[in-house]
Scaffold this motif. Structure first.
Motif: not given
Length: 343
Positions: A97, A100, A103, A106
């Motif tokens: 992650l 990413n 991700f 956020n």
């Protein structure tokens, strides 16, 4: 729920740590100063140069007790930890992650939004408690500025721009930090945040306790099986505990800034507890370090109702709870990461 154990702070530079059975022993010039059972220790932070015995370091590693070595001025030297523990699948998910971008963006938004809310609550608390005693106009302006920009956090689509925007608001917050100092204003004021080295008493206290908080957050992340060096908001650099720095952002105002302001305003610390160096940097004296660590430990023992899990916990367990929530989010047991918000 995890039990809050003691963080042991060794502030005498010439102290040497050794092992005697199930006890940690602190020696000063080969004389025993005190001993403490391992069952009562969570981590050790040592501000000295003499070090620790290999037997003690091995015992700490086996018992998941980290030893952190700092210079007397609080500058980080080294850290000793035991074997990596926790679910390897959780760390694998964390590493995946971290690559990413969506991700990372956020979760960074949630963390920064919580940081801004908590910083604003610190300002609002001073305004509420002292509106009839001091001029709070600058505090109100900054509080409103932060409030008006929190929602803007969620409009960014680029992590670099988001971090830059957060830095601008942080500078505004620290530009009025001195306005929350109600006593000893002549001695405890700052124009801007300075770190290496801190250039005034206020910055010295903030940097010192932010360093201590970083160790506690790092230990909390390792306890729940996360890698403190692989974060989502702070960029990855060799030796930088990026995830610990991520999680710290939402906790700075509540766990550190309040302690610093309380100590100054209640005169638990004074200018006599600091010394200025020739280059302009500021250091704390041995007595100053002992005072601030005592207040820090007392603060950690206070009980609050955690706003998300709705349980009464000691403030010192907040990093552990947030690390748990982060782990649950990475395992997809929660729809969002829920940062800590002051009440």
């Amino acid at each position: 729920m995890k039990k809050l154990l003691n963080s042991l702070y060794i502030t005498t530079p010439n102290s040497y740590l050794s092992l005697d059975g199930e006890n940690l022993v602190v020696l000063l010039e080969d004389n025993e100063k005190f001993r403490l059972p391992f069952v009562n220790i969570e981590n050790i932070i040592c501000f000295g140069y003499m070090g620790a015995s290999p037997a003690l370091m091995g015992k700490c590693a086996d018992n998941n007790i980290s030893i952190n070595f700092l210079k007397p001025n609080g500058e980080y030297l080294a850290r000793i930890v035991g074997k990596t523990k926790g679910n390897v699948l959780l760390r694998k998910k964390q590493y995946t992650l971290s690559e990413n971008e969506e991700f990372c963006l956020n979760i960074s938004k949630n963390i920064i939004a919580a940081k801004l809310c908590n910083s604003r609550m610190t300002l609002e608390r001073t305004i509420r408690d002292n509106f009839d005693k001091i001029d709070t106009s600058n505090l109100k302006i900054t509080s409103n500025y932060i409030a008006n920009n929190i929602d803007r956090i969620y409009e960014f689509n680029d992590s670099d721009q988001l971090r830059g925007f957060e830095g601008i608001i942080a500078r505004n917050y620290f530009s009025v930090f001195s306005d929350m100092v109600l006593a000893q204003k002549k001695d405890f004021s700052m124009i801007e945040r300075s770190k290496r080295p801190p250039l005034d008493f206020l910055n010295c206290m903030l940097s010192y306790l932010y360093t201590i908080l970083s160790f506690e957050v790092r230990s909390a992340l390792e306890t729940v099986g996360l890698d403190p060096y692989v974060g989502f908001m702070h960029t990855l650099r060799p030796g930088r505990p990026s995830l610990a720095l991520d999680l710290m952002e939402e906790l700075r105002a509540y766990m550190v800034d309040r302690v610093v302001l309380t100590m100054i305003n209640l005169k638990h610390i004074t200018k006599k507890d600091f010394q200025k160096k020739e280059g302009g940097g500021v250091l704390m004296t041995d007595d100053g370090r002992k005072k601030i660590l005592k207040c820090w430990q007392d603060r950690k023992k206070e009980i609050i109702m955690h706003p998300y899990i709705k349980e009464k916990i000691e403030i010192g367990l907040i990093p552990y709870v947030q690390a748990q929530l982060l782990g649950k989010y990475l395992r997809e047991e929660l729809p969002e990461y829920c940062p800590f918000l002051m009440r």
